[in-house]
Design an enzyme around this catalytic site. Structure first.
Site, PDB file in Angstrom:
ATOM      1  CG  HIS A 204     -26.396  -2.485 -37.503  1.00  0.00           C
ATOM      2  ND1 HIS A 204     -25.779  -1.405 -36.923  1.00  0.00           N
ATOM      3  CD2 HIS A 204     -27.723  -2.253 -37.415  1.00  0.00           C
ATOM      4  CE1 HIS A 204     -26.697  -0.539 -36.502  1.00  0.00           C
ATOM      5  NE2 HIS A 204     -27.883  -1.034 -36.784  1.00  0.00           N
TER       6      HIS A 204
ATOM      7  CE  LYS B  57     -29.634  -1.181 -27.855  1.00  0.00           C
ATOM      8  NZ  LYS B  57     -30.334  -0.446 -28.875  1.00  0.00           N
TER       9      LYS B  57
END
Ligand code: PAF
Length: 282
Positions: free
Chosen positions: A37, A151
């Site tokens: 993140h 991802k």
């Protein structure tokens, strides 16, 4: 760095930024932040003046038997990580703020085609939940750019198509997957793994890499390759959900003429479902 919980507070702050002609980058998350993140936040900071991170565990994208209740909620430590990473504002709304009339009554966004297959096959309505919440967040924040991790390759494709189809004036940026030293893709769900499961987990990336190498070497019997890779995942101690070899743009099964190919895998370790992917250009 401020954290706000209501749309009213959010819009007041954003309108101040807009008056100063600042561009706004959005990083939507479900919290429990890790280095993956943080890389999205850094990417948003390169592309925009102000970075807004949202933290919302979106009930609409979880299936009935999934981990909505146990999904880690770690707002305090998330805030520390965000302020260190140079994030400007955190929006952490309640479910009532996002879905005022309740989940069942809320307008939904369905993105056809790219939502089908892969994770969409094993998680029915998951991408409807993702597309809906991301549309709500886009309308709440009205960012210039928004950053999502590669991802979640299918999610990124769904959001790109939704943004295009609904003519949303937002640039969608994909950010490369961040990995542990042993190759395991960083994920909030890695925290669910026991020590024994954690030791097995890197097999997903190893098998993706080994299969990608065979494709780069010229193999194009994709169904057989996917079957072999799935068997290897099961033999490594994971429980295969899917291993697919797809055209990177359409996400349809790859054909020998395709130049951009993405290998996508999902597998269970105990109750934990892990996903990963790798792209090859030929
Ligand atoms: O990738 C995620 O964490 C979520 O699917 C997202 C994009 C924040 C929507 O809830």
């Amino acid at each position: 760095m401020r954290t706000v919980h209501s749309l009213k507070e959010l819009r007041a702050i954003l309108s101040g930024y807009r008056q100063q002609e600042k561009t706004i980058g959005l990083v939507p998350t479900m919290g429990n932040l890790h280095e993956g993140h943080i890389s999205l936040i850094r990417k948003a900071a390169e592309a925009a003046d102000i970075v807004v991170t949202t933290i919302f565990v979106n009930p609409m994208q979880f299936g009935a038997n999934e981990d909505l209740d146990t999904y880690p909620r770690t707002l305090l430590s998330d805030q520390d990580k965000l302020s260190e990473a140079g994030n400007s504002l955190v929006f952490a709304p309640s479910a009532e703020e996002i879905y005022p009339d309740g989940l069942a009554q809320h307008t939904r966004v369905i993105v056809p085609d790219v939502s089908d297959g892969h994770c969409g096959a094993s998680r029915p309505k998951h991408f409807e939940g993702v597309a809906t919440v991301v549309s709500v967040l886009f309308n709440m924040i009205q960012p210039d750019v928004a950053v999502f991790g590669e991802k979640d390759f299918q999610q990124l494709a769904v959001i790109r198509k939704m943004t295009r189809d609904l003519m949303m004036p937002i640039e969608i940026i994909g950010a490369p997957t961040v990995r542990e030293d042993d190759g395991l893709a960083k994920s909030s769900r890695n925290g669910y793994l026991s020590a024994e499961e954690r030791a097995i987990a890197p097999a997903i990336y190893q098998i993706l890499e080994a299969t990608a190498a065979k494709i780069a070497d010229g193999r194009c019997d994709f169904l057989a390759l996917a079957q072999e890779a799935g068997d290897s995942l099961n033999n490594a101690g994971l429980y295969l959900d899917y291993f697919n070899i797809a055209n990177s743009q359409t996400l349809k099964p790859a054909v020998p003429e395709d130049q951009d190919i993405t290998l996508m895998a999902a597998a269970y370790l105990g109750a934990t479902r892990l996903i990963d992917n790798i792209s090859v250009t030929r």
